[in-house]
Structures are given as C-alpha cells and as structure tokens.
Design an enzyme around this catalytic site. Structure first.
Site, PDB file in Angstrom:
ATOM      1  CD  GLN A  40      -0.834  -0.908   3.641  1.00 28.62           C
ATOM      2  OE1 GLN A  40      -2.056  -0.922   3.634  1.00 28.62           O
ATOM      3  NE2 GLN A  40      -0.134  -1.491   4.595  1.00 28.62           N
ATOM      4  CG  HIS A  71      -5.151   2.596  19.209  1.00 22.51           C
ATOM      5  ND1 HIS A  71      -4.438   3.644  18.716  1.00 22.51           N
ATOM      6  CD2 HIS A  71      -5.104   1.644  18.248  1.00 22.51           C
ATOM      7  CE1 HIS A  71      -3.978   3.351  17.496  1.00 22.51           C
ATOM      8  NE2 HIS A  71      -4.376   2.141  17.197  1.00 22.51           N
ATOM      9  CG  ASP A  95      -1.063   2.192  14.645  1.00 21.22           C
ATOM     10  OD1 ASP A  95      -1.266   2.266  15.868  1.00 21.22           O
ATOM     11  OD2 ASP A  95      -1.933   1.792  13.845  1.00 21.22           O
ATOM     12  CG  ASP A 163      -5.772  -1.896  14.985  1.00 27.70           C
ATOM     13  OD1 ASP A 163      -6.655  -1.286  14.348  1.00 27.70           O
ATOM     14  OD2 ASP A 163      -4.783  -1.333  15.491  1.00 27.70           O
ATOM     15  CB  SER A 164      -8.452  -5.113   9.903  1.00 24.74           C
ATOM     16  OG  SER A 164      -9.776  -4.802  10.296  1.00 24.74           O
ATOM     17  CG  ASP A 166     -12.084   1.582   5.952  1.00 28.08           C
ATOM     18  OD1 ASP A 166     -11.474   1.729   7.014  1.00 28.08           O
ATOM     19  OD2 ASP A 166     -12.559   2.517   5.311  1.00 28.08           O
ATOM     20  N   PRO A 170      -8.352  -3.971   0.660  1.00 29.77           N
ATOM     21  CG  PRO A 170      -6.279  -2.899   0.768  1.00 29.77           C
ATOM     22  CD  PRO A 170      -7.707  -2.670   0.462  1.00 29.77           C
TER      23      PRO A 170
END
Ligand code: AG3
Length: 289
Positions: A40, A71, A95, A163-164, A166, A170
């Site tokens: 990406q 988070h 992140d 924690d993907s 949308d 992908p």
C-alpha cells in the site's frame, strides 16, 4: 462558528473520500514520510490540529491527537471483562497503538502480527510509543499475514484483537467468516475477541453482514461503538465476541492514564442508537442489565 483556512499558501492536502461526494481533508504542514510498500501507499504528515497522522492508501489510520478514542475502545472493553488476560494477540495494528494499550495490563505476552513491515518501520520512527514497546520484553512483533497466522499456528490466547483497516478493500479478508472461524480456534476457554468493523453509516451493509455472520460463530456477539473524530462519519463500530462472557461485568480497575475509557463509557458503548440496532440480527436491543 466558521473557520477561515490557515493561509492562502498552497499546501499538500490529503483528502479521504467517504462517498463520491463527501469526505475530510487534512492539510499537511509537512509531509514526513511517503512511500509505496508491497501492499500500500504509506504516508505520515504533520497536521497542526491532529499532529502526526498515518494514512494507508489515503485512509486515515492513526493520528497523534485522536488515536486514543479508537485504540482504547478496541482494547479495554475485552481486557476489562476477561478474568485473567495473560496472552494477547493483535492482528494488524502495525502502528502499535493497540499493543501499547494491552501492555498497560500485567499480561505475560502480547503478540502483534502485521503484514506490512514498512508500516511498522515508519510508525516506529515517527510515533513515540512503538519505540517504547520494542523495549518491553512482553511484546513480540511478527511481520506476517494475520489470516495465515490464525489458520496455521496452534498457539492460544486469552484476548485477540483485530485492528484491521476498512471492511472494503485489501483488509476485507480480515472481515470474513473463515478468518473468524480460525480466530476462534486460537482462543482459550473464557477467551474474548474484539474487532473494528467499520462505519455504521458508510459501511452499513458490510457491518450488517459481519455481525450477522459473527453471531453464528460466537454465542455472544455484541456490537459497540465509539466516536473517532478523523474516521468516516466520526462514529465507529466494534464487536465484542465470546462464547460465555457478557460485556457488563468488569473484573478490575481500569489502568491509570486513560483518556477515553472508563466504566461509564464502557457501558454507554454497548447502548446502541436505533439506527445501529437495525444492523443487528433480529434487530434487538442489547442494553446491559
Ligand atoms: N484501523 C482502523 C482504521 C479504519 C480507518 N478507516 C478510514 N479512515 N476509512 C486503524 C489502525 C490503527 N491502529
């Protein structure tokens, strides 16, 4: 109150379109990092309102000033309800914000499986918390495919957090039923999973489908919500997944230093407005006792 733009000077803007005719823009005071990885486009900019902001393929993922909404609400509802979370798995979340929240508890091990090593590297360089995580012996960061990890590894976890990105594009595989079937096999008994499932406005049909499928895998599937100012529509959906735990019983005091989560925001998160109840199978209420 109307606000005038900061200056007439032409600065780079990143625009995230939420529909073909609306979205949010962020002015980059500085472009800090921009690179195309195998997976990406990764960008980090500095915006005077939100601080450093991470974008993947033009979609806001994390900003220094509002990441705590997202988070804290991904992590704490499950960590606070589990009886004794010792081993935690995070799928995605390169992140490091979700892992950072897990490490606030006296867990034994927190493993994060992120597919894009360049997201980890960029975040490590520009977001202060990921460097600190690297110094914590309980944290393990694996570069790999989360879908394969839950399929192939036979390790078991007390809490698993997804924690993907949308539920369109992908990351879609991380919103599919096969992924959750495998993920469930990685949960110890009494285990809890949580995942972000998108915007109740812009990803409505995807949220409806995901919650209906998850309801067939887990005996307790609870939809919950939190505001995230920089995400599409400003309101975000998550699911709490378990076979035997309801989200109402909190087992401990929340860790110190949280900015959003507390027992009241926890309860409120599970009280759904009518248009979100509509997304639930059976369209039921799920107000906690
Ligand atoms: N994961 C959820 C990002 C969703 C944002 N969507 C969007 N901007 N359209 C965030 C990863 C942070 N750890």
């Amino acid at each position: 109150m109307t606000c005038r733009p900061k200056s007439k000077e032409k600065k780079t803007q990143i625009r995230e379109y939420h529909t073909p005719d609306c979205g949010l823009f962020f002015q980059a005071e500085r472009v800090i990092f921009r690179r195309k990885s195998r997976f990406q486009k990764i960008e980090i900019i500095h915006n005077d309102t939100y601080g450093k902001m991470l974008f993947l393929d033009n979609l806001v993922q994390t900003t220094e000033n509002d990441e705590f909404f997202y988070h804290e609400m991904l992590v704490h509802p499950s960590m606070m309800v589990h009886e004794n979370p010792e081993r935690v798995l995070i799928i995605g979340g390169g992140d490091g914000g979700a892992l950072r929240e897990c490490l606030r508890y006296p867990i034994r091990q927190g493993i994060m499986v992120e597919i894009d090593s360049e997201v980890i590297q960029a975040a490590q360089e520009h977001f202060p918390w990921l460097k600190k995580i690297r110094e914590d012996d309980r944290a393990e960061i694996i570069v790999g495919d989360g879908r394969e990890y839950v399929e192939k590894k036979d390790a078991e976890f007390d809490v698993i957090l997804v924690d993907s990105s949308d539920p369109v594009g992908p990351s879609q595989v991380l919103h599919q039923i096969q992924f959750y079937e495998n993920l469930k096999k990685r949960l110890r008994s009494g285990g809890i999973a949580a995942a972000q499932v998108g915007s109740p406005l812009y990803h409505k049909e995807a949220v409806r489908r995901t919650v209906s499928e998850l309801g067939t895998i887990f005996s307790r599937m609870r939809l919950y919500t939190a505001p995230v100012p920089t995400y599409p529509g400003g309101v975000w959906c998550y699911v709490f997944l378990s076979d035997d735990r309801e989200p109402e019983k909190l087992r401990r005091e929340p860790p110190a230093g949280l900015k959003y989560y507390n027992p009241e925001t926890h309860r409120a998160a599970f009280s759904l407005p009518n248009f979100m109840r509509e997304l639930l199978p059976g369209k039921g209420s799920q107000i906690l006792p």
